[in-house]
Design an enzyme around this catalytic site. Structure first.
Site, PDB file in Angstrom:
ATOM      1  CE1 TYR A   1      -3.319  -2.745   0.216  1.00  0.00           C
ATOM      2  CE2 TYR A   1      -3.724  -2.189   2.506  1.00  0.00           C
ATOM      3  CZ  TYR A   1      -4.013  -2.945   1.394  1.00  0.00           C
ATOM      4  OH  TYR A   1      -5.003  -3.894   1.459  1.00  0.00           O
TER       5      TYR A   1
ATOM      6  CB  ALA B   1     -19.774  -3.211  -3.689  1.00  0.00           C
ATOM      7  N   GLY B   2     -16.748  -1.127  -3.165  1.00  0.00           N
ATOM      8  CA  GLY B   2     -16.045  -0.012  -3.776  1.00  0.00           C
ATOM      9  C   GLY B   2     -16.827   1.285  -3.800  1.00  0.00           C
TER      10      GLY B   2
ATOM     11  CG  LEU C   1     -21.051  -0.162  -7.175  1.00  0.00           C
ATOM     12  CD1 LEU C   1     -21.110  -1.552  -7.792  1.00  0.00           C
ATOM     13  CD2 LEU C   1     -21.882   0.817  -7.994  1.00  0.00           C
ATOM     14  CG  LEU C   2     -23.314  -2.234  -1.799  1.00  0.00           C
ATOM     15  CD1 LEU C   2     -22.790  -3.447  -1.049  1.00  0.00           C
ATOM     16  CD2 LEU C   2     -24.764  -2.459  -2.222  1.00  0.00           C
TER      17      LEU C   2
END
Length: 324
Positions: free
Chosen positions: A56, A217-218, A220-221
């Protein structure tokens, strides 16, 4: 103050907070000072599980995130005893052909490098970030057994492993009297439920705790993107929202009826699933962290779980179902 809850990490006696602080944003998206503020706030509310990886760092370069965490730990040495510190090994760290993967040589060198960046003498949970099909199970256990004997690592986990690999690793470990994998970090959320087919059943059979990554979800949610909402404004996320517009609208309506944000409901759903030891949250600001700390207190009844399944269908009664 929110009622932070703790769960056993797989079959170990170690207790970790249900919300695991993911640090992938530290450095690339969140400056060092604010990253330290997030860490301070997380520990203050009772989050004791901090996850990172040696790769990272994004544009700042590999290792940058571990370095930021190491500086935070160095500011107060008492902090180290309050947290369960997890990092990972596998991803390329340079152009060197051997500075990647899961060879015994790389595992040893990568662990030493992580310890230096983190400014600690041991890592609580050392995770294989991905499968390395060139590395035998024997080589992996030889390498990690050495780290454990040296006092550099306490527990071993995996990430992005399929069910068969979890079984193979732990069968080999058991045959030689080793503890084996204690957890598996897997992508799992309402949209990505394939872990239900093989990974979660295998993990539960072997006493491996599942740590869900990307529970939103990146993004989306997380509900409709707002201005300055980072990657949720990306073309990829906009396209995905377009494809799932009806599904997401139904979910967001359900959340509105509950008086909760989509982020909170999606995260709470993850914590209600079998085999989950923790769910990773990756706040890029203190405000984002504050908006999620109450999630473990959200309770779902059978009807609500059924209503959510009607929007995001489960994968089915695997692994046996497809064989009949």
């Amino acid at each position: 103050m929110p009622n932070v809850r703790y769960r056993r990490l797989g079959r170990t006696a170690l207790k970790v907070s249900e919300l695991c602080l993911g640090t992938m944003n530290f450095g690339p998206r969140t400056p060092e000072k604010e990253s330290h503020d997030i860490l301070d706030n997380a520990v203050e509310i009772g989050v004791n599980f901090i996850d990172t990886a040696n790769q990272y760092g994004g544009d700042l370069g590999v290792g940058a995130t571990e370095t930021i965490i190491g500086k935070w730990l160095a500011l107060d040495r008492c902090r180290r005893d309050r947290i369960v510190l997890a990092t990972k090994v596998h991803q390329p760290m340079s152009s060197d052909i051997n500075d990647r993967g899961l060879s015994a040589r790389h595992i040893q060198m990568a662990c030493d490098a992580s310890l230096k960046r983190l400014q600690v003498d041991h890592i609580d949970l050392y995770q294989f970030h991905h499968i390395d099909r060139l590395a035998s199970v024997e080589e992996l256990w030889q390498a990690t057994e050495r780290l454990i004997a040296q006092g550099k690592v306490t527990y071993i986990g995996s990430s992005n492993f399929p069910g068969w690999k979890i079984a193979q690793m732990n069968e080999k470990a058991s045959a030689s009297g080793r503890l084996g994998l204690v957890c598996e970090q897997s992508p799992y959320n309402l949209i990505e439920r394939r872990a239900e087919l093989e990974v979660i059943p295998a993990a539960m059979e072997y006493g491996v705790g599942v740590i869900a990554w990307s529970p939103l979800a990146g993004g989306l949610l997380a509900g409709p993107p707002e201005k300055n909402s980072g990657r949720r404004q990306s073309d990829v996320i906009k396209m995905a929202r377009s494809v799932r517009a009806d599904q997401l609208a139904r979910f967001e309506t359900l959340c509105c009826g509950l008086g909760e944000t989509p982020s909170a409901v999606a995260l709470a759903w993850t914590l209600h699933q079998q085999g989950i030891a923790a769910a990773i949250i990756g706040p890029s600001s203190v405000e984002q962290l504050s908006s999620l700390v109450h999630v473990p207190e959200i309770q779902f009844g059978a009807q609500l779980l059924s209503d959510i399944d009607a929007i995001f269908a489960p994968c089915g009664a695997a692994p046996e179902a497809y064989a009949w």
